[in-house]
Design a protein around this motif. Structure first.
Motif, PDB file in Angstrom:
ATOM      1  N   GLU A 147       0.858  -1.196   0.156  1.00 20.58           N
ATOM      2  CA  GLU A 147      -0.110   0.318   0.043  1.00 20.58           C
ATOM      3  C   GLU A 147       0.710   1.344   0.084  1.00 20.58           C
ATOM      4  O   GLU A 147       0.508   2.021  -0.483  1.00 20.58           O
ATOM      5  CB  GLU A 147      -0.920  -0.139   1.101  1.00 20.58           C
ATOM      6  N   ARG A 148       1.802   1.422   0.782  1.00 17.10           N
ATOM      7  CA  ARG A 148       2.925   2.463   0.700  1.00 17.10           C
ATOM      8  C   ARG A 148       3.342   2.372  -0.724  1.00 17.10           C
ATOM      9  O   ARG A 148       3.445   3.601  -1.107  1.00 17.10           O
ATOM     10  CB  ARG A 148       3.899   2.358   1.785  1.00 17.10           C
ATOM     11  N   ASP A 149       3.861   1.389  -1.264  1.00 15.05           N
ATOM     12  CA  ASP A 149       4.523   1.713  -2.534  1.00 15.05           C
ATOM     13  C   ASP A 149       3.570   2.096  -3.442  1.00 15.05           C
ATOM     14  O   ASP A 149       4.015   2.905  -4.384  1.00 15.05           O
ATOM     15  CB  ASP A 149       4.713  -0.206  -2.982  1.00 15.05           C
ATOM     16  N   LEU A 150       2.231   1.646  -3.604  1.00 19.52           N
ATOM     17  CA  LEU A 150       1.233   2.319  -4.440  1.00 19.52           C
ATOM     18  C   LEU A 150       0.958   3.914  -4.306  1.00 19.52           C
ATOM     19  O   LEU A 150       1.062   4.591  -5.215  1.00 19.52           O
ATOM     20  CB  LEU A 150      -0.112   1.569  -4.121  1.00 19.52           C
ATOM     21  N   GLY A 151       1.100   4.146  -2.702  1.00 17.54           N
ATOM     22  CA  GLY A 151       0.773   5.554  -2.451  1.00 17.54           C
ATOM     23  C   GLY A 151       1.993   6.256  -2.935  1.00 17.54           C
ATOM     24  O   GLY A 151       1.724   7.472  -3.521  1.00 17.54           O
TER      25      GLY A 151
ATOM     26  N   VAL B  39      11.013  -1.114  -6.440  1.00 20.70           N
ATOM     27  CA  VAL B  39       9.666  -1.588  -6.489  1.00 20.70           C
ATOM     28  C   VAL B  39       9.575  -2.723  -7.945  1.00 20.70           C
ATOM     29  O   VAL B  39       9.457  -4.035  -7.544  1.00 20.70           O
ATOM     30  CB  VAL B  39       8.201  -1.055  -6.496  1.00 20.70           C
ATOM     31  N   MET B  40       9.778  -2.169  -8.908  1.00 13.63           N
ATOM     32  CA  MET B  40       9.917  -3.014 -10.313  1.00 13.63           C
ATOM     33  C   MET B  40      10.949  -3.889 -10.343  1.00 13.63           C
ATOM     34  O   MET B  40      11.041  -5.042 -10.725  1.00 13.63           O
ATOM     35  CB  MET B  40      10.024  -1.926 -11.321  1.00 13.63           C
ATOM     36  N   ALA B  41      12.320  -3.482  -9.697  1.00 17.85           N
ATOM     37  CA  ALA B  41      13.225  -4.479  -9.790  1.00 17.85           C
ATOM     38  C   ALA B  41      12.888  -5.732  -8.896  1.00 17.85           C
ATOM     39  O   ALA B  41      13.413  -6.797  -9.360  1.00 17.85           O
ATOM     40  CB  ALA B  41      14.600  -3.843  -9.056  1.00 17.85           C
ATOM     41  N   ARG B  42      12.319  -5.488  -7.869  1.00 21.14           N
ATOM     42  CA  ARG B  42      12.054  -6.587  -6.728  1.00 21.14           C
ATOM     43  C   ARG B  42      11.070  -7.705  -7.562  1.00 21.14           C
ATOM     44  O   ARG B  42      10.952  -8.658  -7.226  1.00 21.14           O
ATOM     45  CB  ARG B  42      11.407  -6.337  -5.510  1.00 21.14           C
ATOM     46  N   GLU B  43      10.186  -7.062  -8.196  1.00 16.59           N
ATOM     47  CA  GLU B  43       9.065  -7.752  -8.914  1.00 16.59           C
ATOM     48  C   GLU B  43       9.949  -8.594  -9.820  1.00 16.59           C
ATOM     49  O   GLU B  43       9.379  -9.863 -10.018  1.00 16.59           O
ATOM     50  CB  GLU B  43       7.958  -6.875  -9.511  1.00 16.59           C
ATOM     51  N   THR B  44      10.725  -7.942 -10.536  1.00 15.44           N
ATOM     52  CA  THR B  44      11.286  -8.898 -11.727  1.00 15.44           C
ATOM     53  C   THR B  44      12.328  -9.892 -11.017  1.00 15.44           C
ATOM     54  O   THR B  44      12.475 -11.002 -11.609  1.00 15.44           O
ATOM     55  CB  THR B  44      12.279  -7.885 -12.387  1.00 15.44           C
TER      56      THR B  44
ATOM     57  N   GLY C  29      17.033  -8.455  -1.540  1.00 21.31           N
ATOM     58  CA  GLY C  29      17.413  -7.856  -0.060  1.00 21.31           C
ATOM     59  C   GLY C  29      18.060  -6.338  -0.173  1.00 21.31           C
ATOM     60  O   GLY C  29      17.611  -5.425   0.636  1.00 21.31           O
ATOM     61  N   ARG C  30      19.109  -6.079  -0.968  1.00 26.17           N
ATOM     62  CA  ARG C  30      19.613  -4.958  -1.365  1.00 26.17           C
ATOM     63  C   ARG C  30      18.381  -3.893  -1.985  1.00 26.17           C
ATOM     64  O   ARG C  30      18.540  -2.500  -1.545  1.00 26.17           O
ATOM     65  CB  ARG C  30      20.830  -5.021  -2.358  1.00 26.17           C
ATOM     66  N   GLU C  31      17.778  -4.376  -2.785  1.00 27.55           N
ATOM     67  CA  GLU C  31      16.788  -3.415  -3.157  1.00 27.55           C
ATOM     68  C   GLU C  31      15.711  -2.978  -2.149  1.00 27.55           C
ATOM     69  O   GLU C  31      15.292  -1.715  -2.241  1.00 27.55           O
ATOM     70  CB  GLU C  31      15.900  -3.998  -4.485  1.00 27.55           C
ATOM     71  N   GLU C  32      15.463  -3.937  -1.315  1.00 24.72           N
ATOM     72  CA  GLU C  32      14.395  -3.686  -0.183  1.00 24.72           C
ATOM     73  C   GLU C  32      15.172  -2.424   0.787  1.00 24.72           C
ATOM     74  O   GLU C  32      14.525  -1.575   1.126  1.00 24.72           O
ATOM     75  CB  GLU C  32      14.152  -4.871   0.686  1.00 24.72           C
ATOM     76  N   GLN C  33      16.798  -2.667   0.857  1.00 24.69           N
ATOM     77  CA  GLN C  33      17.232  -1.629   1.620  1.00 24.69           C
ATOM     78  C   GLN C  33      17.441  -0.031   1.157  1.00 24.69           C
ATOM     79  O   GLN C  33      17.200   0.735   1.557  1.00 24.69           O
ATOM     80  CB  GLN C  33      18.844  -1.968   1.936  1.00 24.69           C
ATOM     81  N   ARG C  34      17.493  -0.414  -0.316  1.00 21.64           N
ATOM     82  CA  ARG C  34      17.431   0.956  -1.094  1.00 21.64           C
ATOM     83  C   ARG C  34      15.979   1.549  -0.981  1.00 21.64           C
ATOM     84  O   ARG C  34      15.944   2.947  -0.864  1.00 21.64           O
ATOM     85  CB  ARG C  34      17.806   0.551  -2.604  1.00 21.64           C
ATOM     86  N   ALA C  35      14.928   0.835  -1.033  1.00 20.99           N
ATOM     87  CA  ALA C  35      13.518   1.471  -0.949  1.00 20.99           C
ATOM     88  C   ALA C  35      13.374   2.078   0.525  1.00 20.99           C
ATOM     89  O   ALA C  35      12.637   3.175   0.557  1.00 20.99           O
ATOM     90  CB  ALA C  35      12.614   0.396  -1.187  1.00 20.99           C
ATOM     91  N   ALA C  36      13.789   1.578   1.708  1.00 17.56           N
ATOM     92  CA  ALA C  36      13.918   1.741   2.740  1.00 17.56           C
ATOM     93  C   ALA C  36      14.550   3.084   3.195  1.00 17.56           C
ATOM     94  O   ALA C  36      14.034   4.012   3.952  1.00 17.56           O
ATOM     95  CB  ALA C  36      14.462   0.703   3.878  1.00 17.56           C
ATOM     96  N   ALA C  37      15.731   3.229   2.593  1.00 22.78           N
ATOM     97  CA  ALA C  37      16.484   4.261   2.691  1.00 22.78           C
ATOM     98  C   ALA C  37      15.540   5.655   2.001  1.00 22.78           C
ATOM     99  O   ALA C  37      15.585   6.677   2.717  1.00 22.78           O
ATOM    100  CB  ALA C  37      17.797   4.153   2.008  1.00 22.78           C
ATOM    101  N   VAL C  38      15.132   5.355   0.782  1.00 20.11           N
ATOM    102  CA  VAL C  38      14.263   6.355   0.189  1.00 20.11           C
ATOM    103  C   VAL C  38      13.036   6.885   1.230  1.00 20.11           C
ATOM    104  O   VAL C  38      12.679   8.089   1.414  1.00 20.11           O
ATOM    105  CB  VAL C  38      13.551   6.099  -1.076  1.00 20.11           C
ATOM    106  N   GLU C  39      12.451   5.878   1.753  1.00 21.24           N
ATOM    107  CA  GLU C  39      11.202   6.159   2.491  1.00 21.24           C
ATOM    108  C   GLU C  39      11.616   6.912   3.696  1.00 21.24           C
ATOM    109  O   GLU C  39      10.968   7.714   4.249  1.00 21.24           O
ATOM    110  CB  GLU C  39      10.598   4.705   2.999  1.00 21.24           C
ATOM    111  N   ALA C  40      12.780   6.478   4.118  1.00 18.06           N
ATOM    112  CA  ALA C  40      13.299   7.445   5.523  1.00 18.06           C
ATOM    113  C   ALA C  40      13.704   8.941   5.225  1.00 18.06           C
ATOM    114  O   ALA C  40      13.509   9.831   5.969  1.00 18.06           O
ATOM    115  CB  ALA C  40      14.396   6.663   6.018  1.00 18.06           C
ATOM    116  N   GLU C  41      13.991   9.103   3.947  1.00 12.76           N
ATOM    117  CA  GLU C  41      14.257  10.224   3.320  1.00 12.76           C
ATOM    118  C   GLU C  41      13.007  11.268   3.008  1.00 12.76           C
ATOM    119  O   GLU C  41      13.127  12.502   3.247  1.00 12.76           O
ATOM    120  CB  GLU C  41      15.270  10.145   2.316  1.00 12.76           C
TER     121      GLU C  41
END
Length: 501
Positions: free
Chosen positions: A396-400, A447-452, A475-487
């Protein structure tokens, strides 16, 4: 098969005195006489000179070292891309395609014949390397269609050698200027021929609006600029230039955003169907491009993984996946650009530009109308950012955040359209929305990288291969997304605090 080269040249007026001595030009060690060539060129255009109006030239020429069909596309003043195809009785299909966004369903006819006696000299350096080709052209022009009459003149043409430094042309021009030679008033031989013979002349730009300064004038100026960009980028897409597809796709997005943002200026009952067609075109343009960009991201990420942690043929599987996306996308896109649906869209955009569906607000004060529209878009970005970040991490956060990114892009284009009216505040908002778009875009790319990676992992597992490395990349892509969400919260707070509009 057609060949493409970048042509950088300058033209000068000349009289019967011929070419001044150029041995004094800095860097020139020798001037070599290459003799005289007899050239016979027939220029083709539509009956209403659509190509000439866009400073595009299409000719069939015999004589000289490059006889054949030549299509010249403007890049900048004095710079054109020349596409050359071998001699044939009919126009080669590739060149016909490169003119289609302008010719469309029209017909090409011979409009001017130019017969030129060309005295050629080569300017070379101490090593004998060609610096530029200089020619004195004695031209005889004859109008073949849409008029009558003949003309003749002499001109000097200086063309930079392939890979040469354009600054060298400045040195030649300085020497010519000292000899009293002045730059030509015409950008091309065809333009001069059309000017000096009787008959139709190329159109020069859009007519001035009847009521300059209204909100509608400013919005339509932006709409026409994007319409022009689509038409002008068509050859670049067909030639598969590095940014052609991307830039045309951006133009379609700008148009769609403008129709939505300024719905009180342009009637959406008219523009919504056009926006649907633009969305279709953007989708076709993105079919191969999106997968290409994602493949580059994943391959770059894989390159950063230590060899000991790469289990199985991960690189080969990623490469095969990328190539599978590329296969067929090129021919499909060319089919789209030749389709009746695409050409109809171009005609529809022309009709919109000529007779815009203006509403009452179009006659209003541009500063007030455009400011209200931009603020409304900005408020939507605010709602989406805050709603998206209120969701727990996950789908849901990804979509938002994805929706917020799209609205930030729309606000950016709105600010771009409003900049001639709002000035500095619009420029500042454009910059902040571009920054936000880039930040959240990194999240969406993850998000798209993780789906692929999930899909490729399943395929690898089914083939009996290790899925370890795919999980590591995931897992590395998850970390990159989390870093963006924190920023995002701090970045958005800074943008709101400094909101200029």
């Amino acid at each position: 098969m057609a060949d493409t080269k970048r042509e950088i040249e300058r033209k000068y007026e000349s009289d019967d005195s011929g070419l001044p001595d150029l041995t004094g030009v800095a860097g020139v060690a020798n001037v070599l006489d290459k003799g005289t060539a007899e050239l016979d060129a027939t220029y083709h255009d539509t009956s209403d000179l659509r190509l000439a109006s866009a400073r595009v030239t299409l000719r069939h020429r015999t004589g000289g070292s490059d006889a054949g069909w030549h299509l010249k596309l403007p890049v900048a003043p004095g710079i054109r891309d020349e596409i050359h195809a071998p001699l044939s009785d009919t126009l080669p299909g590739e060149l016909a395609g490169l003119t289609r966004s302008r010719v469309r369903e029209g017909s090409l006819v011979p409009v001017v014949r130019l017969r030129t006696a060309r005295d050629v000299q080569h300017l070379v350096d101490a090593d004998g390397t060609l610096l530029a080709e200089v020619s004195v052209d004695r031209v005889r022009a004859e109008r073949l269609f849409g008029g009558s009459g003949k003309a003749q003149w002499t001109e000097i043409e200086v063309e930079l050698a392939d890979g040469g430094d354009p600054a060298f042309l400045d040195k030649v021009e300085k020497r010519l200027g000292k000899a009293g030679v002045r730059p030509s008033k015409s950008p091309s031989k065809l333009a001069r021929a059309l000017s000096e013979t009787k008959g139709a002349k190329p159109r020069t730009g859009q007519p001035e609006p009847a009521a300059p300064g209204t909100a509608g004038d400013h919005v339509m100026a932006y709409v026409r600029a994007q319409r022009d960009a689509i038409v002008e980028l068509d050859p670049a897409v067909r030639l598969d230039t590095e940014e052609g597809v991307h830039d045309m796709r951006v133009a379609t997005r700008r148009l769609r955003s403008t129709f939505r943002t300024f719905g009180k200026v342009l009637d959406r009952k008219v523009t919504d169907p056009i926006a649907d067609e633009l969305k279709w075109l953007a989708g076709e343009l993105g079919l191969g491009r999106d997968q290409e960009v994602l493949a580059e991201r994943l391959l770059a990420a894989l390159a950063g993984v230590p060899a000991a942690l790469v289990h199985g043929p991960v690189h080969d599987r990623l490469r095969d996946w990328a190539e599978a996306g590329e296969r067929g996308s090129r021919s499909r896109l060319l089919g789209v650009l030749d389709s009746e649906r695409y050409l109809t869209l171009l005609d529809t955009l022309d009709a919109l530009a000529a007779a815009p569906p203006l509403l009452k607000a179009a006659a209003g004060d541009p500063e007030k109308v455009l400011t209200q529209a931009v603020r409304k878009d900005f408020a939507k970005v605010t709602d989406l950012i805050e709603t998206g970040m209120a969701q727990p991490p996950g789908h849901e956060r990804d979509l938002g955040l994805h929706e917020a990114r799209k609205k930030a892009k729309r606000t950016r284009y709105a600010a771009e359209a409003a900049r001639p009216v709002l000035g500095g505040p619009a420029k500042a908002l454009l910059k902040s929305m571009k920054s936000l778009q880039t930040l959240i875009g990194e999240h969406q790319d993850s998000v798209m990288a993780r789906e692929t990676l999930g899909e490729l992992s399943a395929v690898a597992h089914a083939a009996g291969e290790s899925a370890f490395t795919y999980g590591l990349l995931y897992g590395r892509e998850e970390q990159r997304a989390a870093a963006v969400e924190a920023e995002v919260p701090k970045a958005w707070k800074d943008i709101k605090d400094e909101a200029p509009v």
